[in-house]
Design an enzyme around this catalytic site. Sequence first.
Site: not given
Ligand code: GUN
Length: 291
Positions: A52, A96, A119
Amino acid sequence: MTILDGKKIAAEIRAELKAQIADLLANHQRAPKLGIVIVGHNPASETYVNNKMKACLEVGIEAIRIAFEDSITEKELLAEVDKLNHDDSIDGFIVQLPLPKHIDEQTITSAIDYRKDVDGLTPENVGRATKGLPCIISATPRGIRELLSRYAIPTDGKHIVVIGRSNIVGKPMASLLMQKHERGNATVTLCHSHTAHLKEICLSADIIIVAVGHPGLLTADMVSPGATVIDVGITRVDDSQSERGYRIKGDVDFDNVAPKCDFITPVPGGVGPMTIVSLLQNALQAYNSKR
Ligand code: GUN
């Protein structure tokens, strides 16, 4: 059969974002800034966060990694979320997942200011998405809708089966596709671990979206000829042949399902890159809606 190339489409969208952000800078605006909170040292989470960060840098979004040890308490993490909510230099941030067991994910994600919730996990954004109001949509569903749209795969009037009821993929995906909208208007069936007659339901689907984290769950006998199959699974399985010691497996038995499909996503290179680029789109959306 056409393979839905998420890697290629994501690269196209990154180029579009890069141009939009370059325009902002040319007009003496500051770059959008995304915060990425990570707690502990889950290897998969570390990889996702690194990817990311890299994607942000590539398009010109400033990204900061805010890391905490597993020992952080829920109360301390809530205080950090509050700091980010009030930091005017940050347009959006994510925490995350998963979080360590002693921290409640719902408590933390619900504490994020919905305007910075890139998110799309806060009750405000989930509620707005359900009502069809302007909001930030969770990255994976947004990316899947974009992938279908860029390959001109219609959803209007189609039967779409979503397997998996997670807050991050299954539920928002179903909600998005049932909206009264040209990229929605689908008849959606949401299936999960307690669903009876899963195979029969899948056989009546035009599009199947599988998001359960169970490698090979969707087998060829569950798919009708001409269906579209979207695989959200990204499970690490041990593989001594691989340099990394593992490989990524999807939820679809790809080799046997693919020959029956009109369209199918690969793993890796399908939904994964679309999720990351959708997060970037959400970050730019949060930045723009502040102005
Ligand atoms: N863990 C796995 N996929 C994601 C996501 O899209 N966002 C977040 N915050 N955690 C994750």
